[in-house]
Design an enzyme around this catalytic site. Sequence first.
Site, PDB file in Angstrom:
ATOM      1  N   THR A  70       0.851  -1.198   0.000  1.00  0.00           N
ATOM      2  CA  THR A  70       0.000   0.000   0.000  1.00  0.00           C
ATOM      3  C   THR A  70       0.886   1.248   0.000  1.00  0.00           C
ATOM      4  O   THR A  70       2.051   1.204   0.401  1.00  0.00           O
ATOM      5  CB  THR A  70      -0.965   0.022   1.204  1.00  0.00           C
ATOM      6  OG1 THR A  70      -0.218   0.276   2.393  1.00  0.00           O
ATOM      7  CG2 THR A  70      -1.745  -1.281   1.333  1.00  0.00           C
ATOM      8  N   ALA A  72       1.921   2.705  -2.675  1.00  0.00           N
ATOM      9  CA  ALA A  72       2.982   2.374  -3.648  1.00  0.00           C
ATOM     10  C   ALA A  72       3.075   3.403  -4.776  1.00  0.00           C
ATOM     11  O   ALA A  72       3.840   3.211  -5.716  1.00  0.00           O
ATOM     12  CB  ALA A  72       2.723   0.981  -4.229  1.00  0.00           C
ATOM     13  N   SER A  73       2.324   4.498  -4.664  1.00  0.00           N
ATOM     14  CA  SER A  73       2.364   5.498  -5.743  1.00  0.00           C
ATOM     15  C   SER A  73       3.467   6.519  -5.527  1.00  0.00           C
ATOM     16  O   SER A  73       3.626   7.439  -6.328  1.00  0.00           O
ATOM     17  CB  SER A  73       1.012   6.219  -5.822  1.00  0.00           C
ATOM     18  OG  SER A  73       0.748   6.878  -4.595  1.00  0.00           O
ATOM     19  N   SER A  74       4.259   6.366  -4.459  1.00  0.00           N
ATOM     20  CA  SER A  74       5.208   7.422  -4.100  1.00  0.00           C
ATOM     21  C   SER A  74       6.201   6.901  -3.069  1.00  0.00           C
ATOM     22  O   SER A  74       5.971   5.861  -2.432  1.00  0.00           O
ATOM     23  CB  SER A  74       4.379   8.579  -3.511  1.00  0.00           C
ATOM     24  OG  SER A  74       5.147   9.464  -2.767  1.00  0.00           O
ATOM     25  N   ILE A  76       8.493   5.628  -0.203  1.00  0.00           N
ATOM     26  CA  ILE A  76       8.989   4.340   0.300  1.00  0.00           C
ATOM     27  C   ILE A  76       8.222   3.166  -0.327  1.00  0.00           C
ATOM     28  O   ILE A  76       8.812   2.130  -0.661  1.00  0.00           O
ATOM     29  CB  ILE A  76       8.855   4.307   1.842  1.00  0.00           C
ATOM     30  CG1 ILE A  76       9.734   5.409   2.466  1.00  0.00           C
ATOM     31  CG2 ILE A  76       9.231   2.946   2.403  1.00  0.00           C
ATOM     32  CD1 ILE A  76       9.360   5.792   3.885  1.00  0.00           C
ATOM     33  N   TYR A 215       0.060  11.577  15.070  1.00  0.00           N
ATOM     34  CA  TYR A 215       0.721  10.648  14.148  1.00  0.00           C
ATOM     35  C   TYR A 215       1.341   9.471  14.895  1.00  0.00           C
ATOM     36  O   TYR A 215       1.074   8.303  14.589  1.00  0.00           O
ATOM     37  CB  TYR A 215       1.790  11.420  13.366  1.00  0.00           C
ATOM     38  CG  TYR A 215       2.700  10.576  12.508  1.00  0.00           C
ATOM     39  CD1 TYR A 215       2.198   9.842  11.436  1.00  0.00           C
ATOM     40  CD2 TYR A 215       4.074  10.527  12.758  1.00  0.00           C
ATOM     41  CE1 TYR A 215       3.035   9.082  10.635  1.00  0.00           C
ATOM     42  CE2 TYR A 215       4.921   9.772  11.954  1.00  0.00           C
ATOM     43  CZ  TYR A 215       4.401   9.049  10.894  1.00  0.00           C
ATOM     44  OH  TYR A 215       5.231   8.296  10.106  1.00  0.00           O
TER      45      TYR A 215
END
Length: 324
Positions: A70, A72-74, A76, A215
């Site tokens: 998850t 995975a578009s950017s 790490i 966070y």
Amino acid sequence: MPSVSQPESSALPSPRGPGDRLRGAALDLADDAVRQGLKHPLIGPGRAVRRMFGADRLRDAVGGRTVVITGASSGIGEATANRFAHAGARVVLVARREEELARVVGGITETGGEATAYPCDLSDREAIEALTAKVLAEQGTVDILVNNAGRSIRRSIVDSLDRFHDFERTMALNYYGPVALSLGLLPAMIAQDRGQIINISTWATQLPSPQYVAYTASKAALDAFTRGTAAEMLGTGIALSSVHLPLVRTPMITPALEAYRGMPSLSAHEAAGLIAEAAVLRSSRVEPAIVTLGHIGDAFSSRGTDLVMGAMQKVGLGPVGRRH
Ligand SMILES: NC(=O)c1ccc[n+]([C@@H]2O[C@H](COP(=O)([O-])OP(=O)(O)OC[C@H]3O[C@@H](n4cnc5c(N)ncnc54)[C@H](OP(=O)(O)O)[C@@H]3O)[C@@H](O)[C@H]2O)c1
């Protein structure tokens, strides 16, 4: 992916006399030591034995396996997708931005790898249920799940008094999302008595992290889920791992780059190396040596850790996040 310039390692003026040169050399040495400590987990005897027999390799761990990643578009997640696909994994990429996922899939398939995109908003439970059903129907099985998608918020508690939704939205994506996806995929892993869930966390859950409580609290909840479930699954073919990443140069930290000048950090590729360690070692906690040393120090004096972390925050250093 927007390019992220590397924070400068030192903002010191150039050395003038022998004393300055010596000080400069000592700082460089300390910086190198910290960077090395950030890249490598502590090497345990088990890992040394695996190395001796040549089994300590990512291809052995993920080759031919179906790996859901998850975020995975950017950053790490993208680096992990590339690394795992290069080692022979069939990667299943999840994030919201379809065009960015298509770009990552294209890069992998062009070089002979196998990748498929599944766009999904992972803060939406119903969307996660639909995603789980679709992935299982189309991929047959999932061997490894990397829960990496996440969001960070940098805001002091005093500025958060009327912002309960900061706590809700970090929990939604950083905790409930990974838990919902794990619960959806675990039955198939249990049925085949094989699988691994790798949850991406932060070094900041191990130490106090002022300005980032929403966070780090959401990531601490994820750590507790990971460690408890890992212990329950001992003796089965299923492993869970928490990866406690240090500062990593990705789009997530771009808004705060100035604040991190001089703070040692990893590239996304190096962070993916720690996630690869988790896939190879299957241990419940993977983290840089420096983080381990940090919580050994914390065990001796929590007051000392509070003072150090508070002082770091005052000079602008701390875990990642954006103010929004
Ligand atoms: N960078 C650091 O210093 C650092 C340090 C410790 C831990 N981490 C952790 O590492 C992980 C990856 O962070 P990164 O640094 O690589 O940040 P990044 O480059 O900003 O990537 C975040 C990823 O999460 C995805 N995402 C965000 N919201 C989403 C949603 N609602 N549904 C689905 N996907 C979503 C984004 O994709 P879309 O926008 O396309 O949805 C993107 O692929 C995070 O869990 C972060 O907390 C980062």
